[in-house]
Design a protein around this motif. Structure first.
Motif: not given
Length: 531
Positions: A253, A263, A266-267, A270, A289, A293, A318-319, A322-323
């Motif tokens: 991410a 970032s 979000a990572g 996810a 993610a 983001v 975003a996380g 995607s997750g």
């Protein structure tokens, strides 16, 4: 070209979110200005050594201004905050004159003081109706109340230097109708990447390499847990095993969006939801993610959301998106893909481990020289380590690359072809033995002598064969003395490492002696020819 002024201070809340390092804070804005082809005309920034919420008149402070000639931030005054504010008023009058003269097209404000230090500039900005963007709840409220043309405002909570800078420039460029792509990556160099096509920043090799410390830490825990008194660490190993997808997702991410903490958050989200997909799931979740983001961040800024909300939406949503996609749709398939690859690797090794070791050992030098190692072999090593904490190819790496390189460099310390080569070989040998990396130290000796080159491949093949004989699982990138301790076969790994090192050492010594003998014969031959 549009020209802007940057006004403000290190602030109260801002102090803890980048304001205490004004040069780093300003470097992000400068980078975004370059990306938008916007010129900085003036800067007036007061940086105190503590938050303005608790600062006193005697608090040490620095006044920064912009050197238009050298195009850089410079210190104009250093002293107590009270006197620094007085110096800032002088600069404020100068900037107000620039605004009145039409030399400034927009203003970026961060925790400014429109009643004193920035009063004249704000009056001029109101008269000229130039756009103002900024952060700082109290200061922006005051600026708006004075009739300034505020086109974007926000508090500082949840923001970072980069997200603020991108938000400022996005809002200004949209107002002016200028095309702008946020500058991301390492903004201190000329290699910063532009976000016009984030797909191009997906680098699987980079994700794998950056995540390697996590796998090594897991291998260390596994080895320590084999000590009877520390058996309880096996639970820690299991926990770290589950965390690997999170590590990979965060790296992926941040690699793609590189919006600092946004970032990372979000990572993490996810990656947590991608655990059931293994390391492949973590990589896919992190990539998703990172892409989201960047998209959500830019969109939210364009929609003029407050920066705090922008970061929450970009990082959190975003996380989460995607997750959840990974958790419900992709994770089972990603896990099966990883298991299939590990199954095929194990089947090939178990069919004939000696042949597998010899082939891997013979090919590992050509692989790293051809740039295939990090793209193909390292991912396989990490897939193996995900299940067992160590790897067959990881053991071949240590034996066939690191120990062979150590043997070549050691030979050039003991009996080099030329006296100067010992100085070149010594650091390489120490790094090989002390850190289990930097096999490139052997390159100068391999490339300058075909016998040494062939010896490296031969020693790699023999060492790999011994890895197969003892069915060793291990890892490189650790000190050589730790390698056997992190393997499933301490004695077998030690023998394989020692044989590979000694074989490459002997072959290199012989090759070096042949070169020296040839040089010693050349003068005699020339004398005979003259006679």
């Amino acid at each position: 070209m549009k020209r802007i002024a940057i006004l403000g201070s290190s602030g109260g809340n801002l102090f803890n979110l980048g304001g205490k390092d004004p040069e780093k804070l300003m470097s992000e804005i400068i980078s975004q200005c370059k990306g938008a082809n916007v010129e900085i005309a003036a800067v007036q920034f007061i940086a105190a050594v503590e938050s303005m919420d608790v600062a006193k008149d005697h608090t040490a402070a620095v006044l920064y201004r912009w050197d238009a000639g050298e195009m850089r931030l410079t210190k104009m005054y250093e002293g107590p905050l009270k006197e620094t504010n007085q110096a800032a008023m002088v600069l404020d009058t100068e900037i107000a004159g620039q605004i009145q003269a039409g030399q400034i097209d927009g203003i970026i404000v961060m925790s400014a003081d429109p009643n004193q230090a920035n009063q004249q500039a704000m009056i001029a900005a109101v008269e000229k109706r130039i756009p103002v963007v900024g952060t700082g709840g109290t200061s922006m409220a005051l600026i708006s109340s004075k009739g300034a043309n505020v086109i974007a405002t926000s508090g500082t909570t949840g923001t970072t230097n980069r997200t603020r800078a991108v938000s400022f420039m996005t809002s200004l460029c949209k107002y002016w109708g200028i095309k702008y792509h946020p500058v991301l990556g390492d903004t201190s160099t000329q290699h910063a990447s532009v976000s016009s096509n984030p797909w191009r920043k997906i680098n699987l090799k980079g994700i794998m390499q950056a995540s390697l410390p996590g796998f090594i830490a897991m291998a260390i825990v596994l080895a320590i847990s084999q000590i009877p008194a520390l058996k309880g660490l096996s639970e820690v190993f299991d926990l770290m095993l589950k965390a690997l997808p999170v590590v990979l997702a965060v790296i992926a991410a941040k690699q793609i969006s590189d919006l600092d903490e946004v970032s990372i958050v979000a990572g993490v989200i996810a990656g947590t939801l991608s655990i059931n997909g293994g390391i492949i799931g973590g990589i896919i979740g992190g990539i998703g993610a990172g892409l989201l983001v960047q998209y959500l961040f830019v969109k939210c800024v364009q929609w003029r959301f407050p920066m705090t909300t922008v970061n929450i939406v970009a990082g959190g949503f975003a996380g989460l998106i995607s997750g959840l996609i990974m958790y419900y749709l992709i994770a089972p398939f990603a896990l099966q893909a990883g298991e299939l690859m590990k199954y095929l690797i194990n089947e090939a090794i178990s069919f004939n481990p000696i042949v597998a070791g010899v082939v891997a050992g013979l090919l590992i030098w050509p692989a790293i020289l051809g740039g295939v190692y990090h793209a193909a072999i390292l991912p396989i090593v990490l897939l193996e380590m995900e299940k067992t904490g160590n790897s067959f190819l990881g053991a071949v790496d240590m034996v066939g690359l690191v120990m062979v390189s150590a043997g070549i460099t050691l030979a050039n310390i003991i009996a080099p072809r030329d006296k100067g080569e010992a100085a070149v070989a010594t650091p390489g040998f120490l790094i090989n033995m002390g850190f289990g990396t930097f096999v490139e130290a052997a390159y100068p000796f391999m490339f300058s002598n075909k016998m040494v080159f062939a010896g490296a491949i031969l020693a790699g093949g023999v060492g790999g064969g011994l890895v197969g004989v003892f069915n060793v699982r291990g890892t490189a990138y650790v000190p050589s003395f730790m390698g056997p301790l992190l393997s499933n076969n301490v004695m077998g790994f030690t023998i394989a490492m020692a044989v590979a090192l000694l074989l490459s050492l002997v072959i290199t010594l012989v090759a070096n002696k042949a070169v020296r003998n040839k040089k010693n014969l050349e003068p005699t031959t020339q004398v005979e020819q003259s006679a």
